[in-house]
Design a protein around this motif. Sequence first.
Motif, mmCIF file in Angstrom:
data_model
loop_
_atom_site.group_PDB
_atom_site.id
_atom_site.type_symbol
_atom_site.label_atom_id
_atom_site.label_comp_id
_atom_site.label_asym_id
_atom_site.label_seq_id
_atom_site.Cartn_x
_atom_site.Cartn_y
_atom_site.Cartn_z
ATOM 1 N N ALA A 265 -2.301 -8.106 36.015
ATOM 2 C CA ALA A 265 -2.649 -7.079 37.327
ATOM 3 C C ALA A 265 -3.650 -6.005 36.810
ATOM 4 N N GLY A 266 -3.242 -5.572 35.525
ATOM 5 C CA GLY A 266 -4.066 -4.442 34.990
ATOM 6 C C GLY A 266 -5.888 -4.857 34.854
ATOM 7 N N VAL A 267 -5.951 -6.197 34.647
ATOM 8 C CA VAL A 267 -7.395 -6.615 34.465
ATOM 9 C C VAL A 267 -7.882 -6.589 35.939
ATOM 10 N N GLU A 268 -6.974 -7.076 36.823
ATOM 11 C CA GLU A 268 -7.432 -7.111 37.962
ATOM 12 C C GLU A 268 -7.865 -5.558 38.932
ATOM 13 N N ALA A 269 -6.979 -4.660 38.362
ATOM 14 C CA ALA A 269 -7.006 -3.202 38.856
ATOM 15 C C ALA A 269 -8.270 -2.545 37.901
ATOM 16 N N GLY A 270 -8.635 -3.357 36.986
ATOM 17 C CA GLY A 270 -9.847 -2.819 36.225
ATOM 18 C C GLY A 270 -9.377 -1.874 35.053
ATOM 19 N N ASP A 271 -8.165 -1.848 34.785
ATOM 20 C CA ASP A 271 -7.731 -0.923 34.034
ATOM 21 C C ASP A 271 -7.731 -1.531 32.434
ATOM 22 N N PHE A 272 -7.340 -2.873 32.402
ATOM 23 C CA PHE A 272 -7.387 -3.494 31.096
ATOM 24 C C PHE A 272 -8.803 -4.433 30.965
ATOM 25 N N ARG A 273 -9.185 -4.841 29.791
ATOM 26 C CA ARG A 273 -10.120 -5.752 29.703
ATOM 27 C C ARG A 273 -9.700 -6.627 28.491
ATOM 28 N N CYS A 274 -9.796 -8.066 28.960
ATOM 29 C CA CYS A 274 -9.249 -8.986 28.024
ATOM 30 C C CYS A 274 -9.716 -10.445 28.680
ATOM 31 N N GLY A 275 -10.038 -11.186 27.562
ATOM 32 C CA GLY A 275 -10.595 -12.514 27.970
ATOM 33 C C GLY A 275 -9.618 -13.503 28.705
ATOM 34 N N ASP A 276 -8.288 -13.508 28.279
ATOM 35 C CA ASP A 276 -7.444 -14.230 28.628
ATOM 36 C C ASP A 276 -6.054 -13.582 28.623
ATOM 37 N N PRO A 277 -5.427 -13.200 29.701
ATOM 38 C CA PRO A 277 -4.024 -12.442 29.948
ATOM 39 C C PRO A 277 -2.946 -13.239 29.172
ATOM 40 N N TRP A 278 -3.121 -14.404 29.343
ATOM 41 C CA TRP A 278 -1.987 -15.299 28.693
ATOM 42 C C TRP A 278 -1.839 -15.111 27.062
ATOM 43 N N VAL A 279 -3.191 -15.356 26.465
ATOM 44 C CA VAL A 279 -3.384 -15.221 25.222
ATOM 45 C C VAL A 279 -2.849 -13.797 24.748
ATOM 46 N N THR B 271 -0.559 0.371 19.597
ATOM 47 C CA THR B 271 -2.080 0.558 19.211
ATOM 48 C C THR B 271 -2.598 -0.747 18.904
ATOM 49 N N PHE B 272 -1.971 -1.993 18.720
ATOM 50 C CA PHE B 272 -2.375 -3.227 18.887
ATOM 51 C C PHE B 272 -2.637 -3.770 19.980
ATOM 52 N N ALA B 273 -1.657 -3.374 20.842
ATOM 53 C CA ALA B 273 -1.903 -3.749 22.436
ATOM 54 C C ALA B 273 -3.227 -3.102 23.153
ATOM 55 N N GLU B 274 -3.296 -1.709 22.771
ATOM 56 C CA GLU B 274 -4.521 -1.017 23.093
ATOM 57 C C GLU B 274 -5.616 -1.808 22.835
ATOM 58 N N THR B 275 -5.870 -2.245 21.645
ATOM 59 C CA THR B 275 -6.941 -2.962 21.126
ATOM 60 C C THR B 275 -7.282 -4.238 21.876
ATOM 61 N N GLU B 276 -6.129 -5.053 22.263
ATOM 62 C CA GLU B 276 -6.117 -6.240 23.091
ATOM 63 C C GLU B 276 -6.526 -6.027 24.265
ATOM 64 N N LEU B 277 -6.091 -4.967 24.932
ATOM 65 C CA LEU B 277 -6.507 -4.588 26.263
ATOM 66 C C LEU B 277 -7.700 -3.969 26.470
ATOM 67 N N GLY B 278 -8.459 -3.382 25.457
ATOM 68 C CA GLY B 278 -9.812 -2.799 25.550
ATOM 69 C C GLY B 278 -9.653 -1.141 25.859
ATOM 70 N N LEU B 279 -8.543 -0.492 25.378
ATOM 71 C CA LEU B 279 -8.203 0.629 25.891
ATOM 72 C C LEU B 279 -8.329 1.748 24.347
ATOM 73 N N PRO B 280 -8.866 2.872 24.630
ATOM 74 C CA PRO B 280 -8.812 3.823 23.604
ATOM 75 C C PRO B 280 -7.504 3.949 23.159
ATOM 76 N N VAL B 281 -7.524 4.529 21.659
ATOM 77 C CA VAL B 281 -6.033 4.797 21.092
ATOM 78 C C VAL B 281 -5.355 5.875 21.666
ATOM 79 N N GLY B 282 -4.001 5.662 21.976
ATOM 80 C CA GLY B 282 -3.337 6.439 22.633
ATOM 81 C C GLY B 282 -2.953 6.420 24.039
ATOM 82 N N THR B 283 -3.877 5.539 24.674
ATOM 83 C CA THR B 283 -3.819 5.442 26.057
ATOM 84 C C THR B 283 -2.578 5.003 26.694
ATOM 85 N N LEU B 284 -1.707 4.186 25.922
ATOM 86 C CA LEU B 284 -0.298 3.398 26.187
ATOM 87 C C LEU B 284 0.833 4.662 25.690
#
Length: 221
Positions: free
Chosen positions: A158-172, A205-218
């Motif tokens: 849902a975050g990828v579709e909204a343009g908030d997250f960036r990742c190649g494969d949501p399941w991975v 912080t690991f999730a932020e990296t996986e989702l293409g987010l700046p550190v502290g976003t979550l």
Amino acid sequence: MTSRGPGKRVRKAPAERRSEMVAAAARVGLAEGLECITLRRVADELGVQSGLVGHYFPAADKLVAEAFTSATMTELDSLLPEEPAGPGGPGPDLGADPGTPLHTFRRFFTLTSSTDFDNVSKLWLNARHLSRYRPVLRDHVVEQELLWCRRIERVVAAGVEAGDFRCGDPWVTAVRILVAIDGTTAYVNTSADRRAAPIAHLTRTFAETELGLPVGTLESS
């Protein structure tokens, strides 16, 4: 099948009685460990004869497995509900619109990194150990792992579709996030003061990296 009550005996429907037993076993498992779940212990908790519990659960392993599922599903529904909480729903103000993937993950990582999550973390650790020797429990652990991954994947997608997250494969990404959570909670039996500083924000912080987010976003605001 009856239950003692003030002034009268109340017959309970089989489904209600069975659910009551699983809930009692889940409370014991969360508080003391899955090894402490026995037919006698659950009967004592409910004030009934152990034979009644045995009628519903001839094999204690089945009760242990269902108790694990009950406890972990309750926690999952609290952390990542099927329907996001709308405005005014439970939880702190996390600086994002309620119901959005960003808000959902901010709440999720805030809660899973707190000591309030410790009992469930201990339960998972306990279940994974016991599942080496208990096939019925192992099946339930695998099923719950998949359910948790699917809930996380849904938020990521849902975050990828909204343009908030960036990742190649949501399941991975979902699998990796769950592994990161498991990795940090493996230290749950270490005292909170000793483990908090090094790993308190590791999963976030690991999730932020996986989702293409700046550190502290979550991080909750």
